[in-house]
Structures are given as C-alpha cells and as structure tokens.
Design a protein around this motif. Structure first.
Motif, PDB file in Angstrom:
ATOM      1  N   ALA A  96      -7.993  -5.352  -4.743  1.00  0.00           N
ATOM      2  CA  ALA A  96      -7.246  -5.057  -4.175  1.00  0.00           C
ATOM      3  C   ALA A  96      -7.844  -5.997  -3.495  1.00  0.00           C
ATOM      4  N   ARG A  97      -8.835  -6.673  -3.089  1.00  0.00           N
ATOM      5  CA  ARG A  97      -9.047  -8.265  -3.126  1.00  0.00           C
ATOM      6  C   ARG A  97      -8.535  -9.048  -3.332  1.00  0.00           C
ATOM      7  N   GLY A  98      -8.505  -8.829  -4.735  1.00  0.00           N
ATOM      8  CA  GLY A  98      -7.557  -9.957  -4.875  1.00  0.00           C
ATOM      9  C   GLY A  98      -6.258 -10.281  -4.247  1.00  0.00           C
ATOM     10  N   LEU A  99      -5.434  -9.089  -4.267  1.00  0.00           N
ATOM     11  CA  LEU A  99      -4.080  -9.376  -3.641  1.00  0.00           C
ATOM     12  C   LEU A  99      -4.406  -9.725  -2.577  1.00  0.00           C
ATOM     13  N   LEU A 137       4.725 -14.098 -11.413  1.00  0.00           N
ATOM     14  CA  LEU A 137       4.837 -14.247 -10.091  1.00  0.00           C
ATOM     15  C   LEU A 137       4.947 -16.403  -9.766  1.00  0.00           C
ATOM     16  N   ARG A 138       3.913 -17.122 -10.238  1.00  0.00           N
ATOM     17  CA  ARG A 138       4.046 -18.300 -10.560  1.00  0.00           C
ATOM     18  C   ARG A 138       5.703 -19.285 -10.313  1.00  0.00           C
ATOM     19  N   GLY A 139       6.365 -18.373 -11.639  1.00  0.00           N
ATOM     20  CA  GLY A 139       7.531 -18.702 -11.812  1.00  0.00           C
ATOM     21  C   GLY A 139       8.719 -18.063 -10.513  1.00  0.00           C
ATOM     22  N   HIS A 157       4.576  -6.810  -5.114  1.00  0.00           N
ATOM     23  CA  HIS A 157       5.058  -5.420  -5.209  1.00  0.00           C
ATOM     24  C   HIS A 157       5.743  -4.918  -6.525  1.00  0.00           C
ATOM     25  N   ARG A 158       7.019  -5.522  -6.124  1.00  0.00           N
ATOM     26  CA  ARG A 158       7.704  -5.404  -7.046  1.00  0.00           C
ATOM     27  C   ARG A 158       7.355  -5.896  -8.954  1.00  0.00           C
ATOM     28  N   GLN A 373       3.477   4.453  -5.008  1.00  0.00           N
ATOM     29  CA  GLN A 373       2.699   4.981  -4.010  1.00  0.00           C
ATOM     30  C   GLN A 373       0.412   4.558  -4.283  1.00  0.00           C
ATOM     31  N   PHE A 374       0.687   4.610  -6.189  1.00  0.00           N
ATOM     32  CA  PHE A 374      -0.993   3.549  -6.702  1.00  0.00           C
ATOM     33  C   PHE A 374      -0.541   2.297  -6.095  1.00  0.00           C
ATOM     34  N   VAL A 375       0.647   1.596  -6.392  1.00  0.00           N
ATOM     35  CA  VAL A 375       1.000   0.383  -5.799  1.00  0.00           C
ATOM     36  C   VAL A 375       0.691  -0.033  -4.445  1.00  0.00           C
TER      37      VAL A 375
END
Length: 381
Positions: A96-99, A137-139, A157-158, A373-375
C-alpha cells in the motif's frame, strides 16, 4: 311359726338385701368410671395448627431458571469484505505504501520506478510478478503519456486486478452427494490462526444459511477442542471432540458420521499443526483425509497461512500441497504489518486461489476474498 323358722327367713332376707345393695353399688361405680372416659372414636383430634401467614410486602422470589444463551447472529458475508477493505486501506503494509508513493509523485522518473519496484518486492509480491507489473505500467504510462493522477490510478488498479487474477474461482465448493455432508478440511501449522479461522468460517457458513458441524481433530494441542467448541457454541454449532491425545482420524470419522446422521450441510474438520508423537504430521493428515473419504468426499482442503510470515508461508504451502491436495488458501492476519503481495505469490506458487482473508481478531473478521475490493483497499480507495 316356730321362732327358729322366723330367724332363718330373716337371715335369708338380710343376705339377699346385702347382695342387691352390693351389686347396685358396683354398677353405679362402673357407670361413673365409664362416664369419665372418652371412647377412642369420641376422642377429639388436637386442633390443627393455624396456617402460617404470608409475610407482608413482596412475595417470596422464585429461584431463577437457568439462562440459555441465544446463539449470536453472524454478520452477513456480503458486508464483510467492504468493511475489511476499509480496514486494509488504513493499514500500513509495504504494498500500500509503494502504491501511494507512485500515485502521489509529481514526476515519475527512473528513480520513482526503482523505489516502486523495491516496495513491491518488499511486500512479498515476488521478483517475477513485480517485474511483470512494473514493465506493464512503465509501458502504458510511456505510451499514453499519463500525467493525470486519476488516469494513472485507473491503470494501476486494472493491472493489479489482473495480477491478482480475477478469473480464479474463489467460491467454496460445497457440492456433496445426497445424504452426505460437504466436508472441509482445515490444515496449517500451529500459530497461523487455524482453529480460530475454522470457528470464524463456521460463522460465515451459518450466516449463509448452512447447517454446520465442527470436528475437533487437533487433539495434540492443549485446549484446541475447547477453543473450537467455544466458537461453535456462539452460533449454535455442535462440536465433536475427544480427549487430548486421541486419534485425530477417529475424531474426523465420528464428525462426518454425525453429519450424515443429522443431515448436516457442512462438516468442518480442524486438524493438528504438529504432533507429539513420532508419526509425521503429513502422514497423519493423509490418514485423516483417507478416513473421511470412506464416508464422504472432501470438498475443500483449505490451507491457513499467516500473511505476516511471507516466504516462510510459501514453504509451508508447498509441503501441505504435496500431501492433501490443497484447494484454497485462507490468509489470516492480513492487516497491520502483513505483506499483501503474498496473495499473488502464493496463488502462482500453488495454482490455487486465495478464497478467504482475515483482517483483525473480531469474530466476523473473516470474509470471502474479492479481487476488486482487495485491490481497492490496497490503493486506499
């Protein structure tokens, strides 16, 4: 008449008179004695004691009847995950901290990506899944030139949902033959919260309308049976148990047989996480499963893992999966310092889904796992 005859008759008359007087006196005396007594039938009964008077004021209180505790009504499973998601969002886990760090960055450069990658690995996501996610994500960020934080959040999220794998079937398999209960075998090492999770799962099933019976086959841990019975009593579920040190397989067999006899929907069997004998734990678990299957098929083998153990949990998972065909994972203690990335790694390692998660120590802090919901919880949404 000669004087002698007159004398004789006079004497005779005196004697008769004396006899008459004597008899009369005797009769009079007898009459007096009888009159002074009462015949038994005529004896008056002693007067009855007057009834004791009731004390004035409050009537005498009756002894209270034994109070039978009403079974608790568990929280409905549908509302549990939403509540647990909010708790997960407020936790301070590494993922969670990284996100949060990635989403709050004013400018996403190589250093930001490196920090994000480190956070994911620290969260026990694993090197493979971490590399895969960062590259995607980078792409996408580079191609679309993402500058809007809202758009970046949507993409993240996706991709996280895809990484957790929404296609996995996370429902409990409760299919069972007619006249036989569905049997769920709970396995895991001691200290993971296995017995507590078993009791909490009983609450989930009761809330869904199933009749449940518990089998306390962890006979080698002191007070395990009593602990499980306490959980069952709270929701009106009966527990089959034996004395400490009894054969776990016999307890499991009796529990399933009772489930058949009573027409129970689901039998939950809690197993030992270690043994006090020379018999190997895995051999014993294999025996328990074989004995149960003489009566009814085992529908689910749920492995309870402590989410805070990280890589150690994966090692445990591999060993159990080799013996009892684990069909689902229950992650306990997934709050606070837990490393949420273990969800992805354990699924990839075993090829089986996380089906339930526990976030807290409350009786209803266990919920069916929901990917979305977890994400959302991890992302603080």
């Amino acid at each position: 008449m000669p004087i002698s005859m007159i004398f004789v008759w006079t004497l005779f008359g005196v004697l008769v008179l004396a006899i008459v007087v004597g008899v009369s006196v005797a009769l009079v005396n007898r009459y007096r004695v009888v009159k002074g007594r009462k015949a038994p039938a005529e004896v008056e009964a002693p007067p009855a004691e007057p009834p004791s008077e009731q004390p004035t004021g409050e009537p005498e209180a009756e002894e209270p009847a034994a109070v039978v505790a009403e079974p608790e009504v568990p929280e409905a499973p549908a509302s549990r995950m939403a509540r647990l998601r909010r708790r997960l969002a407020g936790s301070n886990n590494a993922l969670a901290r990284g996100l949060a760090q990635l989403l709050s960055a004013d400018r996403i450069d190589d250093e930001t990506w490196d920090d994000f990658e480190t956070s994911l690995i620290t969260s026990d996501l694993g090197v493979g899944p971490t590399t895969e996610l960062v590259e995607k994500l980078r792409g996408e960020f580079a191609i679309d030139g993402v500058a809007d934080p809202g758009q970046a959040r949507t993409i993240l999220h996706r991709e996280l949902v895809n990484l957790v794998d929404p296609a996995m079937d996370r429902g409990l398999n409760l299919d069972h033959p007619e006249g036989r209960p569905a049997v769920i075998l709970m396995v895991g090492v001691n200290g993971t919260g296995k017995t507590t999770t078993c009791g909490k799962l009983a609450r989930v099933l009761v809330a869904e309308g199933h009749s449940v019976l518990l089998g306390a086959a962890d006979t080698f841990r002191a007070a395990a049976s009593e602990q499980l019975q306490t959980w069952g009593d709270r929701v009106g579920v009966r527990t089959i148990s034996k004395e400490e040190g009894a054969d776990p397989a016999s307890v499991a067999y009796e529990a399933v047989q009772a489930g058949i006899d009573e027409g129970i929907d689901v039998v939950l069997v809690d197993t030992a996480g270690r043994l006090h004998t020379k018999t190997g734990l895995m051999d014993e678990l294999g025996k328990v499963k074989r004995v149960i299957e003489k009566l009814a098929p085992v529908c689910e083998v749920l492995l309870v893992l402590d989410a805070t153990t990280g890589q150690n949990g994966l090692t445990q998972a591999r060993i159990f999966a080799e013996v009892v065909d684990v069909s689902g994972i229950v992650l306990s203690k997934l709050d606070g310092s837990a490393k949420g990335g273990i969800v992805v790694q354990v699924q990839r390692e075993l090829g089986v889904p996380v089906k339930l998660i526990g976030l807290g120590e409350g009786p209803d802090d266990l919920a069916p796992f929901d990917t979305e919901q977890f994400v959302s919880g991890l992302m603080g949404e």
